[in-house]
Design an enzyme around this catalytic site. Structure first.
Site, PDB file in Angstrom:
ATOM      1  N   TRP A  11     -91.472 -92.426   1.580  1.00 22.22           N
ATOM      2  CA  TRP A  11     -91.805 -93.310   0.449  1.00 22.22           C
ATOM      3  C   TRP A  11     -92.600 -94.541   0.882  1.00 22.22           C
ATOM      4  O   TRP A  11     -93.079 -95.296   0.027  1.00 22.22           O
ATOM      5  CB  TRP A  11     -90.526 -93.785  -0.233  1.00 22.22           C
ATOM      6  CG  TRP A  11     -89.802 -92.768  -1.048  1.00 22.22           C
ATOM      7  CD1 TRP A  11     -90.122 -91.447  -1.214  1.00 22.22           C
ATOM      8  CD2 TRP A  11     -88.611 -92.989  -1.821  1.00 22.22           C
ATOM      9  NE1 TRP A  11     -89.196 -90.840  -2.035  1.00 22.22           N
ATOM     10  CE2 TRP A  11     -88.261 -91.766  -2.428  1.00 22.22           C
ATOM     11  CE3 TRP A  11     -87.805 -94.103  -2.063  1.00 22.22           C
ATOM     12  CZ2 TRP A  11     -87.142 -91.636  -3.252  1.00 22.22           C
ATOM     13  CZ3 TRP A  11     -86.693 -93.965  -2.878  1.00 22.22           C
ATOM     14  CH2 TRP A  11     -86.379 -92.746  -3.467  1.00 22.22           C
ATOM     15  N   HIS A  96     -95.084 -93.201  13.422  1.00 18.16           N
ATOM     16  CA  HIS A  96     -96.051 -92.983  12.340  1.00 18.16           C
ATOM     17  C   HIS A  96     -97.325 -93.777  12.641  1.00 18.16           C
ATOM     18  O   HIS A  96     -97.261 -94.877  13.181  1.00 18.16           O
ATOM     19  CB  HIS A  96     -95.444 -93.418  11.000  1.00 18.16           C
ATOM     20  CG  HIS A  96     -96.246 -92.985   9.825  1.00 18.16           C
ATOM     21  ND1 HIS A  96     -97.396 -93.641   9.444  1.00 18.16           N
ATOM     22  CD2 HIS A  96     -96.102 -91.942   8.980  1.00 18.16           C
ATOM     23  CE1 HIS A  96     -97.915 -93.007   8.390  1.00 18.16           C
ATOM     24  NE2 HIS A  96     -97.143 -91.968   8.101  1.00 18.16           N
ATOM     25  N   GLU A  98     -99.125 -95.494  10.867  1.00 16.31           N
ATOM     26  CA  GLU A  98     -99.157 -96.836  10.265  1.00 16.31           C
ATOM     27  C   GLU A  98     -98.353 -97.829  11.100  1.00 16.31           C
ATOM     28  O   GLU A  98     -98.645 -99.028  11.093  1.00 16.31           O
ATOM     29  CB  GLU A  98     -98.645 -96.763   8.811  1.00 16.31           C
ATOM     30  CG  GLU A  98     -99.687 -96.093   7.913  1.00 16.31           C
ATOM     31  CD  GLU A  98     -99.126 -95.448   6.654  1.00 16.31           C
ATOM     32  OE1 GLU A  98     -97.947 -95.662   6.337  1.00 16.31           O
ATOM     33  OE2 GLU A  98     -99.892 -94.709   5.995  1.00 16.31           O
ATOM     34  N   GLY A 172    -103.207 -90.255   3.013  1.00 12.69           N
ATOM     35  CA  GLY A 172    -103.465 -91.113   1.853  1.00 12.69           C
ATOM     36  C   GLY A 172    -104.710 -90.745   1.060  1.00 12.69           C
ATOM     37  O   GLY A 172    -105.282 -91.587   0.369  1.00 12.69           O
ATOM     38  N   GLY A 235     -96.271 -88.138   1.795  1.00 12.09           N
ATOM     39  CA  GLY A 235     -96.355 -89.564   1.474  1.00 12.09           C
ATOM     40  C   GLY A 235     -96.489 -89.797  -0.019  1.00 12.09           C
ATOM     41  O   GLY A 235     -95.513 -89.688  -0.766  1.00 12.09           O
TER      42      GLY A 235
HETATM   43  P1  PGA Z   1     -99.802 -88.994   2.450  1.00 11.17           P
HETATM   44  O1  PGA Z   1     -98.951 -89.689   3.608  1.00 11.17           O
HETATM   45  O2  PGA Z   1     -99.057 -87.785   1.996  1.00 11.17           O
HETATM   46  O3  PGA Z   1     -99.921 -90.050   1.399  1.00 11.17           O
HETATM   47  O4  PGA Z   1    -101.128 -88.635   3.043  1.00 11.17           O
HETATM   48  C1  PGA Z   1     -98.343 -88.920   4.599  1.00 11.17           C
HETATM   49  C2  PGA Z   1     -97.761 -89.848   5.617  1.00 11.17           C
HETATM   50  O5  PGA Z   1     -98.355 -90.891   5.901  1.00 11.17           O
HETATM   51  O6  PGA Z   1     -96.672 -89.561   6.158  1.00 11.17           O
END
Ligand code: PGA
Length: 253
Positions: A11, A96, A98, A172, A235
């Site tokens: 999430w 991850h 990010e 994303g 995501g």
């Molecule tokens: P996404 O993200 O499905 O929005 O591409 C996946 C993730 O970052 O784990």
């Protein structure tokens, strides 16, 4: 016996507000109950884990989006793997992209994996290249990332980990921008081959390889049937219970 396919909802910082998060949890738990062939894991923001753990009820499992690299001590803002375990969290996303973009190193990732395994929590190790070049340079990047991240993991613990292949270029976006099933198939084979060579384990001791990066209702079915993966890390589509339910349905078969 084949492992159960797994779908993990990441999430991130969504949805906005406590009430919506609670509603989403309840709706996705109800979807998960319908698709029992799939193992469903929900990863809300960490502040909600303790409360949601009392609402798991067998249909879903709970995952954290991160964990500390330290076992305990003076690290303001961190939270430990042992505490996650104590409140009933059984999965944790580690490394991850990010978080790596915020400065997380392979060394920290490796320590987090070790602490998760030590505490009986299944870590979901994320790896993936920033871009794909035509010369296959990205495969060396992937190999390096994988081996550095796994450096603290013993061969006997390899099967306790899930590896999420998450190419950064696909995160994303939309289903049209995600990896294609044949490219995913090849990459999954590559990851398995590298692990087999490095660890000398039997194929049944390999980690489950899953895929993340714009998994949506539109591509879930083809990716699970032809992508050579054992599930997804989802995501943005996991913030919509309807879309998430469609993905679970595709994986459930
Ligand atoms: P996404 O993200 O499905 O929005 O591409 C996946 C993730 O970052 O784990």
């Amino acid at each position: 016996m084949a492992r159960k396919l797994i779908v993990i909802a990441n999430w991130k910082m969504g949805p906005s507000g406590y009430k919506k998060a609670r509603e989403l949890f309840i709706s996705e738990k109800a979807k998960a109950k319908k698709y029992r062939k799939v193992k469903t894991v929900l990863c809300p923001q960490s502040v909600l884990l303790s409360e949601f753990s009392k609402m798991q009820n067998g249909s879903v499992s709970l995952g954290a989006q991160d964990v500390s690299f330290a076992e305990g001590g003076s690290f303001t803002g961190e939270f430990s793997a042992s505490l996650l375990r104590d409140i009933g969290v059984s999965f944790v996303i580690v490394g991850h992209s990010e978080r790596r973009a915020l400065g997380e190193t392979d060394d920290a990732v490796s320590r987090k994996l070790g602490l998760a395994v030590k505490n009986g929590i299944t870590p979901i190790l994320c790896v993936g290249e920033r871009e794909r070049d035509i010369h296959g340079e990205y495969l060396s990047i992937l190999r390096q990332q994988l081996f550095l991240s796994l450096s603290g993991i013993q061969r006997k613990d390899l099967s306790k980990i899930i590896v999420a292949y998450e190419p950064i270029w696909a995160i994303g976006k939309t289903a049209d921008d995600a990896v294609t099933p044949d490219k995913l198939h090849q990459t999954s084979l590559f990851i398995k081959k590298m692990l087999l060579e490095r660890y000398g384990v039997s194929p049944s001791s390999l980690p489950a390889i899953i895929y993340g990066g714009s998994v949506e209702p539109d591509n879930a079915e083809e990716l699970i049937s032809d992508g050579n993966v054992e599930g997804f890390l989802v995501g943005h589509a996991s913030l919509d219970a309807g879309d998430f339910g469609e993905i679970l349905k595709s994986v459930n078969g």
